[in-house]
Design a protein around this motif. Structure first.
Motif, short mmCIF file in Angstrom:
data_model
loop_
_atom_site.label_atom_id
_atom_site.label_comp_id
_atom_site.label_asym_id
_atom_site.label_seq_id
_atom_site.Cartn_x
_atom_site.Cartn_y
_atom_site.Cartn_z
N THR A 189 0.86 -1.18 0.00
CA THR A 189 0.00 0.00 0.00
C THR A 189 0.89 1.24 0.00
OG1 THR A 189 -1.60 -1.21 1.31
CG2 THR A 189 -1.86 1.16 1.22
N PRO A 190 0.65 2.19 -0.90
CA PRO A 190 1.48 3.39 -0.92
C PRO A 190 1.36 4.17 0.38
CG PRO A 190 0.07 3.28 -2.87
CD PRO A 190 -0.36 2.20 -1.96
N PRO A 191 2.43 4.81 0.81
CA PRO A 191 2.41 5.58 2.06
C PRO A 191 1.35 6.70 2.05
CG PRO A 191 4.66 5.37 1.27
CD PRO A 191 3.78 4.80 0.22
N SER A 192 1.05 7.24 0.88
CA SER A 192 0.08 8.32 0.83
C SER A 192 -1.32 7.84 1.18
CB SER A 192 0.06 8.93 -0.58
OG SER A 192 -0.35 7.96 -1.52
N MET A 193 -1.57 6.57 1.11
CA MET A 193 -2.89 6.04 1.46
C MET A 193 -3.05 5.85 2.96
SD MET A 193 -3.81 3.42 -1.59
CE MET A 193 -5.47 3.21 -1.02
N HIS A 194 -1.97 5.99 3.69
CA HIS A 194 -2.03 5.83 5.13
C HIS A 194 -2.29 7.17 5.86
CE1 HIS A 194 -0.93 1.65 5.03
NE2 HIS A 194 0.12 1.94 4.28
N SER A 195 -2.30 8.25 5.12
CA SER A 195 -2.49 9.55 5.74
C SER A 195 -3.98 9.84 5.92
CB SER A 195 -1.86 10.65 4.89
OG SER A 195 -2.61 10.84 3.71
N PRO A 196 -4.33 10.66 6.89
CA PRO A 196 -5.74 11.01 7.10
C PRO A 196 -6.35 11.74 5.89
CG PRO A 196 -4.43 11.67 8.98
CD PRO A 196 -3.47 11.23 7.93
N ALA A 197 -5.51 12.38 5.08
CA ALA A 197 -6.02 13.09 3.91
C ALA A 197 -6.58 12.14 2.85
CB ALA A 197 -4.93 13.96 3.31
N ALA A 198 -6.16 10.87 2.89
CA ALA A 198 -6.60 9.88 1.90
C ALA A 198 -8.03 9.46 2.17
CB ALA A 198 -5.68 8.67 1.90
N PHE A 199 -8.52 9.69 3.37
CA PHE A 199 -9.87 9.25 3.70
C PHE A 199 -10.76 10.43 3.60
CE2 PHE A 199 -7.01 6.45 6.00
CZ PHE A 199 -7.38 5.24 5.46
#
Length: 67
Positions: free
Chosen positions: A57-67
């Motif tokens: 999973t890309p690190p950018s998908m782990h940020s709160p901004a991704a949700f």
């Protein structure tokens, strides 16, 4: 692109659209629908593989901004 799709849909439901434009309009609509279905299916497959930890999973998908 969205405006073009909206105009195509409106042209499909309008009774005044010329008969000579009907066939190309239907072909355009079916091709666009098939491409969107393939795009959505590919995204669903990738997300499923990420959920199953088959691919990372890309690190950018782990940020709160991704949700």
């Amino acid at each position: 692109m969205k405006a073009l799709a909206g105009l195509a849909v409106l042209a499909l439901v309008q009774p005044w659209s010329p008969a000579r434009l009907r066939r190309p309009l239907l072909v355009f609509t079916w091709v666009a629908g098939a491409l969107l279905a393939l795009y959505g299916g590919a995204n669903l497959l990738v997300r499923g593989l990420m959920a199953a930890s088959v691919i990372g999973t890309p690190p950018s998908m782990h940020s709160p901004a991704a949700f």
